[in-house]
Design a protein around this motif. Structure first.
Motif, PDB file in Angstrom:
ATOM      1  N   LYS A  69       0.824  -1.208   0.000  1.00 28.39           N
ATOM      2  CA  LYS A  69       0.000   0.000   0.000  1.00 28.39           C
ATOM      3  C   LYS A  69       0.860   1.261   0.000  1.00 28.39           C
ATOM      4  O   LYS A  69       0.635   2.169  -0.807  1.00 28.39           O
ATOM      5  CB  LYS A  69      -0.937   0.006   1.224  1.00 28.39           C
ATOM      6  CG  LYS A  69      -1.825  -1.210   1.341  1.00 28.39           C
ATOM      7  CD  LYS A  69      -2.763  -1.130   2.519  1.00 28.39           C
ATOM      8  CE  LYS A  69      -2.073  -1.099   3.876  1.00 28.39           C
ATOM      9  NZ  LYS A  69      -1.350  -2.353   4.202  1.00 28.39           N
ATOM     10  N   SER A  70       1.832   1.320   0.907  1.00 26.28           N
ATOM     11  CA  SER A  70       2.682   2.513   0.982  1.00 26.28           C
ATOM     12  C   SER A  70       3.505   2.669  -0.286  1.00 26.28           C
ATOM     13  O   SER A  70       3.663   3.777  -0.805  1.00 26.28           O
ATOM     14  CB  SER A  70       3.624   2.433   2.187  1.00 26.28           C
ATOM     15  OG  SER A  70       2.881   2.380   3.378  1.00 26.28           O
ATOM     16  N   THR A  71       4.033   1.565  -0.774  1.00 28.36           N
ATOM     17  CA  THR A  71       4.808   1.605  -2.020  1.00 28.36           C
ATOM     18  C   THR A  71       3.934   2.146  -3.144  1.00 28.36           C
ATOM     19  O   THR A  71       4.348   3.029  -3.898  1.00 28.36           O
ATOM     20  CB  THR A  71       5.314   0.189  -2.365  1.00 28.36           C
ATOM     21  OG1 THR A  71       6.059  -0.318  -1.252  1.00 28.36           O
ATOM     22  CG2 THR A  71       6.202   0.214  -3.594  1.00 28.36           C
ATOM     23  N   HIS A 113       2.281  11.142   5.516  1.00 26.99           N
ATOM     24  CA  HIS A 113       2.934   9.855   5.761  1.00 26.99           C
ATOM     25  C   HIS A 113       2.424   9.152   7.008  1.00 26.99           C
ATOM     26  O   HIS A 113       1.740   9.719   7.844  1.00 26.99           O
ATOM     27  CB  HIS A 113       4.443  10.053   5.907  1.00 26.99           C
ATOM     28  CG  HIS A 113       5.102  10.430   4.627  1.00 26.99           C
ATOM     29  ND1 HIS A 113       5.527   9.520   3.712  1.00 26.99           N
ATOM     30  CD2 HIS A 113       5.394  11.646   4.105  1.00 26.99           C
ATOM     31  CE1 HIS A 113       6.052  10.136   2.686  1.00 26.99           C
ATOM     32  NE2 HIS A 113       5.989  11.436   2.899  1.00 26.99           N
ATOM     33  N   GLN A 114       2.885   7.902   7.090  1.00 24.07           N
ATOM     34  CA  GLN A 114       2.523   7.012   8.180  1.00 24.07           C
ATOM     35  C   GLN A 114       3.185   7.421   9.498  1.00 24.07           C
ATOM     36  O   GLN A 114       2.569   7.378  10.540  1.00 24.07           O
ATOM     37  CB  GLN A 114       3.012   5.612   7.763  1.00 24.07           C
ATOM     38  CG  GLN A 114       2.511   4.467   8.565  1.00 24.07           C
ATOM     39  CD  GLN A 114       2.723   3.147   7.822  1.00 24.07           C
ATOM     40  OE1 GLN A 114       3.224   3.114   6.700  1.00 24.07           O
ATOM     41  NE2 GLN A 114       2.336   2.063   8.435  1.00 24.07           N
ATOM     42  N   ASP A 115       4.437   7.818   9.431  1.00 22.33           N
ATOM     43  CA  ASP A 115       5.209   8.071  10.643  1.00 22.33           C
ATOM     44  C   ASP A 115       5.562   9.556  10.727  1.00 22.33           C
ATOM     45  O   ASP A 115       6.472  10.025  10.058  1.00 22.33           O
ATOM     46  CB  ASP A 115       6.485   7.217  10.613  1.00 22.33           C
ATOM     47  CG  ASP A 115       7.343   7.439  11.853  1.00 22.33           C
ATOM     48  OD1 ASP A 115       6.978   8.284  12.688  1.00 22.33           O
ATOM     49  OD2 ASP A 115       8.374   6.763  11.968  1.00 22.33           O
ATOM     50  N   CYS A 193      -2.845   9.943   1.307  1.00 23.74           N
ATOM     51  CA  CYS A 193      -2.678   9.839   2.760  1.00 23.74           C
ATOM     52  C   CYS A 193      -2.317   8.412   3.114  1.00 23.74           C
ATOM     53  O   CYS A 193      -3.071   7.490   2.825  1.00 23.74           O
ATOM     54  CB  CYS A 193      -3.974  10.205   3.474  1.00 23.74           C
ATOM     55  SG  CYS A 193      -4.587  11.830   3.086  1.00 23.74           S
ATOM     56  N   ASP A 194      -1.159   8.243   3.749  1.00 23.19           N
ATOM     57  CA  ASP A 194      -0.732   6.908   4.156  1.00 23.19           C
ATOM     58  C   ASP A 194      -0.902   6.796   5.666  1.00 23.19           C
ATOM     59  O   ASP A 194      -0.098   7.318   6.417  1.00 23.19           O
ATOM     60  CB  ASP A 194       0.722   6.689   3.743  1.00 23.19           C
ATOM     61  CG  ASP A 194       1.154   5.239   3.908  1.00 23.19           C
ATOM     62  OD1 ASP A 194       0.361   4.444   4.459  1.00 23.19           O
ATOM     63  OD2 ASP A 194       2.264   4.901   3.486  1.00 23.19           O
ATOM     64  N   GLU A 195      -1.929   6.134   6.088  1.00 24.32           N
ATOM     65  CA  GLU A 195      -2.238   5.977   7.516  1.00 24.32           C
ATOM     66  C   GLU A 195      -2.265   7.323   8.240  1.00 24.32           C
ATOM     67  O   GLU A 195      -1.652   7.472   9.297  1.00 24.32           O
ATOM     68  CB  GLU A 195      -1.203   5.082   8.204  1.00 24.32           C
ATOM     69  CG  GLU A 195      -0.973   3.745   7.529  1.00 24.32           C
ATOM     70  CD  GLU A 195      -1.997   2.685   7.910  1.00 24.32           C
ATOM     71  OE1 GLU A 195      -2.968   3.026   8.617  1.00 24.32           O
ATOM     72  OE2 GLU A 195      -1.844   1.542   7.475  1.00 24.32           O
TER      73      GLU A 195
HETATM   74 MG   LIG Z   1       2.504   1.145   4.814  1.00 27.51          MG
END
Ligand SMILES: [Mg+2]
Ligand SMILES: Nc1ncnc2c1ncn2[C@@H]1O[C@H](COP(=O)(O)OP(=O)(O)OP(=O)(O)O)[C@@H](O)[C@H]1O
Ligand SMILES: Nc1ncnc2c1ncn2[C@@H]1O[C@H](COP(=O)(O)OP(=O)(O)OP(=O)(O)O)[C@@H](O)[C@H]1O
Ligand code: SF4
Ligand SMILES: [Mg+2]
Lengths: 342, 372
Positions: A69-71, A113-115, A193-195
């Motif tokens: 998913k992130s990729t 991002h996620q983080d 939007c990633d998480e």
């Molecule tokens: Mg991810």
């Protein structure tokens, strides 16, 4: 607000407008090495993904951890290169990453991002971080930028007194709000939007979800919304794509897919969603090894864990085909959908 | 509550640069128990345990007591703390990227922990590390042993951290948002894993999460924090079936749902107060729909209630108010029925909920001098 949802593949009705974002056959291969002298092993993190997102539409992406998913999200913005396939934004293929044309386009397509800690610059105050894209893309004069930063901070629920703080002085949730404010700064037309709300507590999550919905209603913002939280995806997305081992295994209108998932993986996913009052033992916990993208099972990638697998599942990979109005699934037994219900 | 405590926190307070952010936390964890810690961002969930384990930066002023057996960890020697961390109490941190060292191969980070805590070296350490990676669900662990953290997905990094935390076979695992980056099926596996580890190793778990559903599944007891204080605590079933602190109730009302109509979400109005300018009285009062006059003048103390919970509120939600969880999830109705039987006992709060607390005797005990 009703949106022009996915083109109805079964009836082939003419669409109102070309999609804002279109991906065709995307493939991303990472090379990882086994041991010091080992052969590089290709990891097909994204394995032939096609999707469309219309202006003002939200496509949710859910799926197994490590399913790509992130990729995929990074590939949609051209941040990560694709070995095969093409991404078109507003009808034109994305310019190569790093070129001036690509940089200029980035004002219109932003990523959350996620983080949050990794996404923020430890040495900049949060007001400076939120103002950064306005500086880069030369938006407004100094006073206007300052006013825009204040407006954004308020919109995402940050207090004015936090403007001069540094990322490490904020709690995890406060940091993610900075990231979201920064992504919204230039008024993009696409947000990947990633998480984005995973690190947020439920109340701020509700605020941010409402905020993203408002942005969309007001500006026709399109979104690719990657999340493992099906409840949030259901609230925000028009359509959802479910990924497993680098591929989309099911896609359709979000309410329909979550109410009556067709693919066995989606069924397991939906049944796993925790809810107050729902016990652990009522869940359909997936058995077997989590998938290894470096050694894809033959046939359907899900077959080693699939409670319904039959002989053809081990031999032949099912294609993502239309199954119902606006819905697609990649499973030999769906379409055919009633056979699974038994 | 006759079980002897594994960890006993008393009046734990923390201040940064003279600004208090934690205002006297009392919290016990029994051996093998699972306690959930929920509350809005910035309310002090992480700081509580970072303080307990001596992991805050030097500028943090920590007071109170954190008893682990005979040792008080507050102000303990560095050597004492290092002996405790990882071996007796392990913590899984909130930001996976900040806790894994990006330039050290994933497997080695686990074997290092095994070396420190269990004296394992060489092949034995490697074998155990692979086993731990497998246990937490890393596919193909033997081959991935030598990869760097950035070569794993976000969820896989989280699982690596759980593997590292388990390396020392701790008595207590403090898991700070351990399933935040995980998809629902892996999350279900991890929650299952935590439950199994608790059973098999007798390990206690403190589960910090904003996912109320996940907390409900893992924990026996829950503490709801707001602005550096515990505002409601009690058995998970009771608190979730009938949240009584208006803040707890607000958290439930903000949840989206997987069924039913898609409506605009209902966040709690306003924002968390600035720790430098906490409201006088109840810190939640400015955002609280139930607030009465006294709420902005005096601070409600955390007092035990008749039904086994503790509550810090002058005007709590009546115990029989229907929760949104029940309205949304048919499965919850069964437990609601059980609750109805529990409540044959007279409720603690007398009278209609609209009545001011000044009139109801038992509430006087909650009052306390206003915070300075
Ligand atoms: Mg991810
Ligand atoms: N830089 C990299 N080098 C090698 N492999 C990688 C790299 N980045 C990701 N991978 C691998 O590619 C696959 C997909 O990773 P990705 O981060 O896209 O997954 P994801 O669906 O976002 O997972 P999560 O839900 O856990 O965030 C995983 O197997 C991961 O280990
Ligand atoms: N190193 C620090 N310096 C100054 N203030 C800090 C520091 N670490 C935390 N704080 C402050 O302490 C308070 C509590 O933070 P904490 O990280 O415990 O919140 P939390 O409940 O874990 O929130 P989240 O759910 O966002 O992780 C916050 O107001 C935060 O801004
Ligand atoms: S295709 Fe076959 S194996 Fe794959 S999920 Fe569907 S049924 Fe199971
Ligand atoms: Mg925290």
């Amino acid at each position: 607000m009703t949106l022009d949802v996915m083109p109805d593949v079964t009836r082939d009705t003419p669409r109102k407008a070309a999609p804002l974002l279109e991906a065709d056959g995307l493939v991303r291969i990472y090379e990882t090495r086994k041991g010091l002298f080992g052969q590089p092993v290709p990891v097909r993190a994204v394995n032939g993904v096609s999707l469309k997102v219309a202006q003002g539409e939200t496509l949710g992406i859910v799926g197994e951890s490590g399913s790509g998913k992130s990729t995929l999200g990074r590939m949609l913005l051209g941040v990560d290169p694709s070995q095969e396939g093409v991404v078109r934004f507003a009808g034109a293929p994305l310019p190569a990453a790093g070129t001036p044309a690509w940089r200029a386009l980035r004002a219109h397509m932003q990523m959350v991002h996620q983080d949050p800690l990794a996404a923020l610059d430890k040495r900049l105050t949060i007001a400076d971080q939120i103002r950064e894209p306005l500086d880069i893309h030369a938006r407004g004069n100094r006073a206007e930028r300052r006013a825009r930063v204040a407006e954004l901070m308020q919109a995402v629920g940050l207090r004015p007194d936090q403007a001069g703080r540094y990322p490490h002085e904020l709690s995890g949730g406060q940091r993610q709000r900075v990231v979201i404010a920064r992504a919204l700064a230039c008024g993009p037309s696409l947000l990947v939007c990633d998480e984005p709300v995973s690190a947020l507590d439920v109340s701020i999550q509700a605020q941010v979800v409402n905020l993203l919905a408002d942005m969309q209603a007001a500006n026709g913002l399109a979104m690719v919304f990657i999340s493992h939280d099906l409840k949030v995806v259901r609230n925000l997305a028009d359509r959802v794509a479910v990924m497993y081992l680098g591929e989309i295994v099911e896609e359709g209108p979000v309410e329909a897919v979550f109410a009556a998932p067709q693919h066995p993986y989606t069924q397991a996913l939906v049944s796993s969603v925790p809810a107050p009052g729902k016990r652990l033992d009522g869940r359909m916990i997936l058995k077997g090894e989590p998938p290894n993208p470096a050694a894809r099972p033959a046939g359907c990638a899900f077959h080693p864990r699939c409670p319904h697998a039959v002989a053809s599942c081990r031999a032949e990979a099912p294609a993502l085909v239309p199954t119902a109005a606006g819905r697609r699934a990649a499973c030999h037994l769906v379409g055919g959908a009633d056979r699974l219900a038994a | 509550m006759s079980r002897s405590h594994l960890v006993q926190i008393r009046d734990l307070s923390v201040a940064f640069d003279g600004v208090p952010v934690l205002h006297g936390i009392d919290l016990d964890v029994a051996p093998g128990e699972a306690v959930g810690l929920v509350g809005e961002s910035g309310c002090g969930k992480s700081v509580t345990w970072l303080a307990a384990l001596g992991l805050l930066p030097a500028k943090a002023r920590v007071s109170g007591q954190v008893r682990l057996g005979a040792v008080d960890l507050v102000g303990a020697q560095r050597a004492t703390l290092e002996g405790v961390r990882g071996a007796k109490v392990a913590m899984i941190f909130q930001d996976p990227s900040s806790a894994l060292n990006p330039v050290i191969r994933a497997g080695r980070q686990i074997t290092e922990a095994l070396g420190i805590h269990r004296g394992l070296k060489g092949k034995a350490a490697r074998r155990e590390a692979v086993r731990l990676m497998e246990l937490v669900g890393i596919p193909d662990p033997a081959r991935r042993f030598d990869l760097y953290p950035h070569e794993f997905s976000g969820g896989q990094c989280q699982r690596l951290m759980i593997a590292m935390a388990l390396a020392g076979e701790p008595d207590l695992l403090v898991a700070d948002e351990p399933t935040t980056a995980l998809d629902a099926t892996i999350q279900a596996q991890i929650l299952d894993l935590l439950a199994t580890l608790r059973e098999e190793m007798g390990m206690a778990v403190v589960f910090i999460s904003h996912d109320l559903g996940a907390v409900a599944q893992v924990c026996e007891r829950i503490c709801v924090m707001y602005a550096g204080r515990i505002v409601e605590s009690g058995p998970v079933g009771r608190v979730f079936d009938a949240p009584r602190h208006p803040y707890t109730r607000g958290l439930f009302d903000a949840l989206p749902s997987l069924t039913g109509p898609r409506t605009r979400l209902s966040p709690i109005p306003g924002t968390v107060p600035d720790p430098r300018a906490l409201p006088q009285g109840c810190a939640f009062a400015p955002r609280c729909a139930r607030a009465v006059a006294v709420c902005s003048l005096q601070r409600p103390r955390l007092e035990p209630d008749a039904d086994g919970r503790a509550l810090a509120c002058f005007d709590p939600v009546p115990a029989d108010a229907r929760t949104p969880a029940e309205a949304q999830h048919p499965a919850a109705r069964a437990s609601a029925a059980v609750r109805a039987v529990d409540e044959a006992a007279p409720p603690f709060m007398p009278g209609p909920h609209g009545a001011g607390p000044a009139g109801s005797g038992p509430d006087r005990g909650r009052w306390q001098e206003a915070a300075q």
